[in-house]
Design a protein around this motif. Structure first.
Motif, PDB file in Angstrom:
ATOM      1  N   GLU A   1       0.834  -1.213   0.000  1.00  0.00           N
ATOM      2  CA  GLU A   1       0.000   0.000   0.000  1.00  0.00           C
ATOM      3  C   GLU A   1       0.865   1.258   0.000  1.00  0.00           C
ATOM      4  O   GLU A   1       0.591   2.214  -0.738  1.00  0.00           O
ATOM      5  N   MET A   2       1.893   1.262   0.837  1.00  0.00           N
ATOM      6  CA  MET A   2       2.754   2.444   0.922  1.00  0.00           C
ATOM      7  C   MET A   2       3.487   2.682  -0.390  1.00  0.00           C
ATOM      8  O   MET A   2       3.589   3.819  -0.871  1.00  0.00           O
ATOM      9  N   ALA A   3       3.988   1.620  -0.992  1.00  0.00           N
ATOM     10  CA  ALA A   3       4.696   1.764  -2.261  1.00  0.00           C
ATOM     11  C   ALA A   3       3.754   2.221  -3.368  1.00  0.00           C
ATOM     12  O   ALA A   3       4.132   2.997  -4.247  1.00  0.00           O
ATOM     13  N   ASP A   4       2.513   1.758  -3.307  1.00  0.00           N
ATOM     14  CA  ASP A   4       1.518   2.163  -4.303  1.00  0.00           C
ATOM     15  C   ASP A   4       1.249   3.666  -4.211  1.00  0.00           C
ATOM     16  O   ASP A   4       1.149   4.356  -5.223  1.00  0.00           O
ATOM     17  N   LYS A   5       1.120   4.161  -2.980  1.00  0.00           N
ATOM     18  CA  LYS A   5       0.917   5.606  -2.804  1.00  0.00           C
ATOM     19  C   LYS A   5       2.117   6.390  -3.336  1.00  0.00           C
ATOM     20  O   LYS A   5       1.969   7.438  -3.964  1.00  0.00           O
ATOM     21  N   LEU A   6       3.299   5.838  -3.093  1.00  0.00           N
ATOM     22  CA  LEU A   6       4.517   6.500  -3.547  1.00  0.00           C
ATOM     23  C   LEU A   6       4.559   6.549  -5.072  1.00  0.00           C
ATOM     24  O   LEU A   6       4.878   7.571  -5.676  1.00  0.00           O
ATOM     25  N   GLN A   7       4.187   5.437  -5.720  1.00  0.00           N
ATOM     26  CA  GLN A   7       4.213   5.380  -7.179  1.00  0.00           C
ATOM     27  C   GLN A   7       3.191   6.314  -7.810  1.00  0.00           C
ATOM     28  O   GLN A   7       3.397   6.822  -8.911  1.00  0.00           O
ATOM     29  N   LYS A   8       2.073   6.524  -7.103  1.00  0.00           N
ATOM     30  CA  LYS A   8       1.034   7.402  -7.638  1.00  0.00           C
ATOM     31  C   LYS A   8       1.318   8.879  -7.370  1.00  0.00           C
ATOM     32  O   LYS A   8       0.516   9.739  -7.714  1.00  0.00           O
ATOM     33  N   GLY A   9       2.448   9.134  -6.721  1.00  0.00           N
ATOM     34  CA  GLY A   9       2.835  10.515  -6.489  1.00  0.00           C
ATOM     35  C   GLY A   9       2.337  11.103  -5.194  1.00  0.00           C
ATOM     36  O   GLY A   9       2.525  12.289  -4.928  1.00  0.00           O
ATOM     37  N   ASN A  10       1.670  10.278  -4.373  1.00  0.00           N
ATOM     38  CA  ASN A  10       1.217  10.775  -3.063  1.00  0.00           C
ATOM     39  C   ASN A  10       2.434  10.962  -2.169  1.00  0.00           C
ATOM     40  O   ASN A  10       3.202  10.043  -1.959  1.00  0.00           O
ATOM     41  N   GLY A  11       2.622  12.148  -1.646  1.00  0.00           N
ATOM     42  CA  GLY A  11       3.818  12.440  -0.876  1.00  0.00           C
ATOM     43  C   GLY A  11       3.927  11.617   0.388  1.00  0.00           C
ATOM     44  O   GLY A  11       2.980  11.506   1.154  1.00  0.00           O
ATOM     45  N   LEU A  12       5.102  11.035   0.608  1.00  0.00           N
ATOM     46  CA  LEU A  12       5.389  10.327   1.842  1.00  0.00           C
ATOM     47  C   LEU A  12       6.469  11.097   2.586  1.00  0.00           C
ATOM     48  O   LEU A  12       7.382  11.661   1.980  1.00  0.00           O
ATOM     49  N   SER A  13       6.361  11.092   3.900  1.00  0.00           N
ATOM     50  CA  SER A  13       7.373  11.750   4.715  1.00  0.00           C
ATOM     51  C   SER A  13       8.604  10.868   4.817  1.00  0.00           C
ATOM     52  O   SER A  13       8.586   9.691   4.447  1.00  0.00           O
TER      53      SER A  13
END
Length: 543
Positions: free
Chosen positions: A257-269
């Motif tokens: 899930e975290m990697a998916d958000k990262l790939q979609k451009g959702n900013g991670l801290s």
């Protein structure tokens, strides 16, 4: 046709609705309870310190008991609802979800049919508010509920569960948990008491941007904490295997899930990146799609760190994780003609393929019951069948084996009667039998109608250097096993699953021991590299 409940015979059901700033959803939730086909209900709304119109909405609905408390969190609100309730049975409905009309009646009937149940749970729909999409979540779990819960929260939604009141004389929701308090409660109850699950859809679980389950970092850490709390309660090898599987499954799920958000451009801290690396340190391809390389991810992390040891460490990992150019592959310990072990890794802690075999048998332990035949010895029968096995038989080709109850070649065993066994365990043996089709036909013949064959065969594998090297005839694929099961069990059902990936296949060929292979590597399956193929086949009932 179900007999309608009368008010006098229907046990009171308390529906507790915790609410924190979800006043805009609350009326819909309460009205879904009031529309139930079941007659004996009380509704308790616990306002957990809301600053919206929760109080006004709750007090405007006739028949609702309204309770206010200073904000203490969801677990505390549910515990307050328990204390305020009077029902023999309890249901917890979140304020932004709703029940379907027959939800309470369905679960009450099941609870009345089995007075020993601590709780009963059912299926639900996910309702995505942004797209109006509805997705049904229906999982079949007939037995071994605690084992299944160790591997994952198959229940998934609070409102799909109905508890007996006496449960809360022994258990409460853990107020120290910021999430997963429901999963924690299910595990603790199912560890000690019988529970039941069914596939009737009971409730709607609204998905929106404020859902706590959307916080992957929080959910990952809390889920692993909840699961770890069970570590001292594990009693059998099957439970320990399920616990290990669950740990790896949860890690894989939330890091994906975290990697998916990262790939979609959702900013991670930076802390999010740290969590991702902590629980999937190699950024394995089961979490990262090919469109976002490991190098890209690590570069992003490195750029966020101005200096110091962490940056140096991550830069080093970046170099190690990069796919090397042609001619620059570093072979290291693999630059050799001889494997590390010629004993399948038994001398290095055990074979890699045993992980897949024992995971499969643990998952299918519910069919290892009654009279069970195992080939060679009965170790797996005793380990996974336990008290469910009424008679354990061993078929061995060597008459000098003192433990054998049947002697002979399974490809030609006319002396074994038809329809004798409830289950046959045949692991890593079929490849040693030249006439393997005949062996499968014998299994079908001697199984009782409805009986189960649990079979494993090698795919990518070394060939034995010792006792079996002259009779090592075959390797298989999932496609070949599916065809064989269709031929052998016409009219029956079969489940064929390949396990393995290029990493574990390489480790197995080199003779590495199971303790040397990270569990996260074992959990990822790539059908192009099949180390083991497992089969569960059910003999059809006779007409």
């Amino acid at each position: 046709m179900a007999i309608p409940f009368s008010i006098s015979s229907a046990p009171l059901v308390s529906v507790v609705i915790p609410c924190y700033n979800h006043g805009k959803y609350l009326r819909e939730a309460v009205e879904s309870v009031q529309r139930q086909t079941y007659p004996a209900i009380e509704v308790i709304v616990v306002d957990d310190g809301s600053i919206d119109d929760t109080k006004a909405v709750a007090q405007s609905i006739e028949g609702v008991t309204y309770v206010y408390q200073e904000n203490q969190g969801l677990s505390a609100a549910r515990n307050t609802g328990i204390r305020q309730s009077k029902g023999e049975l309890l249901v917890f409905l979140d304020a932004d979800d709703w029940l379907y009309p027959d939800a309470l009646e369905t679960n009450v009937r099941l609870m009345l049919q089995n007075q020993e149940l601590a709780f009963v749970s059912g299926a639900y729909n996910l309702v995505f508010t942004a797209t109006n999409e509805v997705k049904s979540v229906v999982r079949q779990v007939r037995n071994s509920h605690y084992l299944h819960l160790l591997k994952g929260n198959y229940i998934g939604m609070h409102a799909a569960v109905m508890f007996r009141r006496w449960v809360f004389d022994h258990f409460q929701y853990d107020t120290s948990l910021k999430a997963c308090e429901d999963y924690d409660l299910y595990l603790r109850i199912a560890r000690e008491y019988p529970v039941q699950h069914h596939t009737h859809i009971l409730a709607a679980y609204r998905q929106h941007h404020t859902n706590m389950s959307g916080n992957s970092k929080l959910m990952l850490r809390t889920t692993l904490k909840v699961l770890h709390n069970q570590s001292d309660s594990l009693r059998t090898q099957a439970e320990r295997s399920a616990y290990a599987d669950g740990t790896n499954i949860w890690k894989a799920f939330y890091t994906t899930e975290m990697a998916d958000k990262l790939q979609k451009g959702n900013g991670l801290s930076l802390h999010d990146y740290y969590t991702l690396l902590r629980y999937d340190p190699d950024l394995s391809q089961n979490t990262l799609a090919s469109s976002t390389s490991t190098v890209t991810i690590l570069n992003r992390i490195v750029k966020m760190i101005p200096s110091g040891k962490i940056r140096k460490k991550l830069s080093s990992r970046l170099i190690r994780s990069n796919t090397p150019p042609v001619g620059e592959v570093r072979f290291g310990h693999l630059h050799r003609y001889a494997p590390f072990s010629t004993q399948f890794g038994y001398d290095r802690g055990g074979p890699v393929d045993r992980y897949y075999i024992e995971n499969f048998l643990g998952q299918e332990a519910d069919v290892i019951e009654g009279r069970v035949l195992e080939i060679g010895d009965n170790a797996y029968t005793l380990q996974y069948g336990a008290k469910k096995v009424t008679q354990s038989d061993i078929l061995h080709v060597d008459a000098s084996n003192p433990n054998a109850t049947w002697v002979g070649d399974i490809s030609h065993a006319p002396h074994i009667p038809d329809n004798t066994f409830d289950c046959i365990i045949l692991t890593q043996t079929l490849h040693l039998i030249y006439h393997f089709r005949e062996a499968l036909q014998t299994c079908r013949r001697i199984l009782k109608p409805g009986g189960a064959l649990l079979l494993t065969v090698p795919g990518i594998t070394p060939i034995d250097h010792g006792e079996w090297k002259e009779t090592w005839y075959w390797s298989f694929t999932d496609k070949s096993m599916k065809r064989l099961m269709e031929e052998t069990f016409p009219g029956g059902t079969s489940e064929v699953t390949p396990y393995g990936n290029v990493f574990t296949a390489t480790a197995f060929l080199y003779g590495m021991g199971l303790p040397e292979v990270p569990k996260t590597k074992l959990m990822y399956n790539d059908p192009h590299f099949q180390v083991i193929i497992t089969v569960k086949a059910i003999k059809p009932a006779e007409r």
